[in-house]
Scaffold this motif. Sequence first.
Motif, PDB file in Angstrom:
ATOM      1  N   THR A   1      18.131 -48.422 -43.226  1.00  0.00           N
ATOM      2  CA  THR A   1      18.483 -47.124 -43.813  1.00  0.00           C
ATOM      3  C   THR A   1      18.474 -47.134 -45.334  1.00  0.00           C
ATOM      4  N   ASP A   2      18.709 -48.315 -45.921  1.00  0.00           N
ATOM      5  CA  ASP A   2      18.861 -48.369 -47.379  1.00  0.00           C
ATOM      6  C   ASP A   2      18.409 -49.711 -47.929  1.00  0.00           C
ATOM      7  N   VAL A   3      17.980 -49.665 -49.171  1.00  0.00           N
ATOM      8  CA  VAL A   3      17.541 -50.897 -49.837  1.00  0.00           C
ATOM      9  C   VAL A   3      18.331 -51.020 -51.129  1.00  0.00           C
ATOM     10  N   ILE A   4      19.008 -52.153 -51.326  1.00  0.00           N
ATOM     11  CA  ILE A   4      19.797 -52.348 -52.539  1.00  0.00           C
ATOM     12  C   ILE A   4      19.043 -53.307 -53.456  1.00  0.00           C
ATOM     13  N   LYS A   5      18.929 -52.928 -54.727  1.00  0.00           N
ATOM     14  CA  LYS A   5      18.172 -53.774 -55.666  1.00  0.00           C
ATOM     15  C   LYS A   5      19.052 -54.200 -56.825  1.00  0.00           C
TER      16      LYS A   5
ATOM     17  N   GLU B   1      19.581 -56.781 -50.914  1.00  0.00           N
ATOM     18  CA  GLU B   1      20.336 -56.502 -49.702  1.00  0.00           C
ATOM     19  C   GLU B   1      19.685 -55.308 -49.017  1.00  0.00           C
ATOM     20  N   ILE B   2      19.707 -55.329 -47.693  1.00  0.00           N
ATOM     21  CA  ILE B   2      19.249 -54.123 -47.014  1.00  0.00           C
ATOM     22  C   ILE B   2      20.337 -53.635 -46.071  1.00  0.00           C
ATOM     23  N   HIS B   3      20.398 -52.356 -45.948  1.00  0.00           N
ATOM     24  CA  HIS B   3      21.399 -51.759 -45.076  1.00  0.00           C
ATOM     25  C   HIS B   3      20.721 -51.209 -43.831  1.00  0.00           C
ATOM     26  N   CYS B   4      21.398 -51.414 -42.703  1.00  0.00           N
ATOM     27  CA  CYS B   4      20.854 -50.950 -41.429  1.00  0.00           C
ATOM     28  C   CYS B   4      21.977 -50.287 -40.630  1.00  0.00           C
TER      29      CYS B   4
ATOM     30  N   PHE C   1      11.195 -58.469 -44.109  1.00  0.00           N
ATOM     31  CA  PHE C   1      11.401 -57.132 -44.653  1.00  0.00           C
ATOM     32  C   PHE C   1      10.332 -56.834 -45.706  1.00  0.00           C
ATOM     33  N   MET C   2       9.820 -55.596 -45.679  1.00  0.00           N
ATOM     34  CA  MET C   2       8.890 -55.151 -46.718  1.00  0.00           C
ATOM     35  C   MET C   2       9.264 -53.733 -47.097  1.00  0.00           C
ATOM     36  N   GLU C   3       9.482 -53.546 -48.375  1.00  0.00           N
ATOM     37  CA  GLU C   3       9.869 -52.198 -48.793  1.00  0.00           C
ATOM     38  C   GLU C   3       8.720 -51.216 -48.543  1.00  0.00           C
ATOM     39  N   VAL C   4       7.534 -51.680 -48.889  1.00  0.00           N
ATOM     40  CA  VAL C   4       6.339 -50.881 -48.614  1.00  0.00           C
ATOM     41  C   VAL C   4       5.472 -51.702 -47.655  1.00  0.00           C
ATOM     42  N   PRO C   5       5.538 -51.385 -46.378  1.00  0.00           N
ATOM     43  CA  PRO C   5       4.863 -52.233 -45.393  1.00  0.00           C
ATOM     44  C   PRO C   5       3.338 -52.197 -45.521  1.00  0.00           C
TER      45      PRO C   5
ATOM     46  N   LEU D   1      17.838 -63.160 -46.885  1.00  0.00           N
ATOM     47  CA  LEU D   1      18.012 -61.820 -47.428  1.00  0.00           C
ATOM     48  C   LEU D   1      19.180 -61.210 -46.654  1.00  0.00           C
ATOM     49  N   LYS D   2      20.177 -60.707 -47.375  1.00  0.00           N
ATOM     50  CA  LYS D   2      21.380 -60.155 -46.753  1.00  0.00           C
ATOM     51  C   LYS D   2      21.050 -58.849 -46.034  1.00  0.00           C
ATOM     52  N   LEU D   3      21.574 -58.719 -44.820  1.00  0.00           N
ATOM     53  CA  LEU D   3      21.409 -57.479 -44.057  1.00  0.00           C
ATOM     54  C   LEU D   3      22.814 -57.017 -43.653  1.00  0.00           C
TER      55      LEU D   3
END
Length: 552
Positions: free
Chosen positions: A420-424, A432-435, A392-396, A348-350
């Motif tokens: 900080t952000d979740v790309i769908k 992708e997730i942004h940190c 990673f879990m969007e809703v933990p 998963l891209k970070l």
Amino acid sequence: MSNEINSSNFIRNIIIEDLDSGKHNKIITRFPPEPNGYLHIGHAKSIVLNSGLAEEFKGKFNLRFDDTNPTKEDTEYVESIKEDVKWLGGNWDEIFFASNYFDTMYEKAILLIKKGLAYVCDLTSEEMREYRGTLTEPGKESPYRNRTVEENLDLLERMRKGEFKDGEKVLRAKIDMASPNINFRDPIIYRIAHAEHHNTKDKWCIYPMYDFAHPIEDAIEGITHSICTLEFEDHRPLYDWIVKECEMENVPRQIEFARLNMTNTVMSKRKLKQLVDEGIVDGWDDPRMPTISGLRRRGYTPESIRNFCNAIGVAKSNSLVDSQMLEYFIREDLQLKASSAMAVMKPLKLVITNYPEGETEMLEIENNAKDESKGKRLVPFSRELYIEQEDFMEVPVKKYFRLFPGNEVRLKGAYFVKCTDVIKNENGEVVEIHCTYDPETKSGSGFKGRKVKATIHWVDAKAAKSAEFRLFEPLILDDVEENEGKHFLEQINPNSLKVLQGFIEPTAVENAKSQDKFQFIRNGFFTVDSKYTTDEKLVFNRIVSLKSSFRL
Ligand code: ATP
Ligand code: MG
């Protein structure tokens, strides 16, 4: 071979007695495979036992091919067996082929005829079965039993010359059709088989049976302790009879021990060959196979197999060993040997949005957390990374401490990052997730400002090498109740192989070659596959996961 057969076993005790009493001043053991398939872990038990005893008591250990059945044997198997025995550390003193004794065996057959102890029989195999009797009923004598010595000698000679077809005649020992031991009811000692032999080619068209050949082979080589598996216990009186009546100079002693059986494993060359022939596996060395070559390709070390064999010990009654015990020993062995690295199997891209674009730094990470002497390596780190999807879990869910929106974790050997952000994508799947990262928190900097609850592994997206990861489950599902009594081909685990395409940090595997061992953080112990790895792509086999609930 460095074996630790310190624990007493009954075979060892017999040997000690025989040396103390002066019955022998030097022992000779052997491993006698039939070259009709590749060796499996059960054979390893026999190799480790026989070679270990010879080494411990400063005796000799022979590798002998028990190649008396031309139709199933092949030089491919001979070569693979040699390689496997050597790899295991079973250093043989001499290597022999039973087929080189065919002349002696034939002479011994003539000797038995001359002594009135063998005859040529024309019964069909079906008739012979009827005549044999049962455990509760005595057998019936063959009408050919009282042929004269001259007639028998003549017929055997003509059998040898090829005058008869397969199955038309056999040579049988003349012992006792009423014996309570069925093996004594005139067992067949020679049969006709018009087949080319891998070693003797077309020299012979008659071949000795195992029960006749084996004791002669042992006696010729001066084997003192002929160790075999339990199913031959009832054959021992016949073994002794052959040695005696063939007037062999050396008198070997047969000792039986329990064969190795393992859960989730088929342990017979016949069945393993079926798996190969039917394409259920990709060859005898498929990493899911319990063959020595399969275990080697899977990444097992010879030491781990030997330690396992010594730990299961030698017993007189059959039992079933948990296959997790074998895994325990490879884990123990690799703990110290494997160097660790980071690999991401389900990427998963970070993206670290506040990390300078186009910049790469080299982070120092230790090669083996348990062994400092293994040193450190430099691992590239930049703005875009891959992490495991499961990190990673969007809703933990409850007690999930890894990445989720708003949460901060440590990237192993690097920095704290906060999601900080979740790309769908258009299907709503996270792609992708942004940190953001905090430069103050660099590993090794002594930062004490705040704590995070999880550390996750990663690879640098640009520098990483793509790699294939092959994960295995047991090939056979035999511990499931509903599988009981089923044919083994119906118990094949449909999920025994899972292939994942992922990434691996570049430095650790820079010069990786076939069979190198790695501990991929959190994912398990892996080896470089010898068959599918190419110059372009590394393929890794998972040897074993890192943890198990199994305890010795
Ligand atoms: P398989 O049934 O798998 O074909 P086998 O006994 O017919 O095995 P051989 O080539 O005759 O195979 O065996 C060589 C030696 O290995 C023999 O001395 C045999 O007793 C031993 N052996 C075979 N299987 C096992 C096992 N599961 N555990 C321990 N020893 C074994
Ligand atoms: Mg066999």
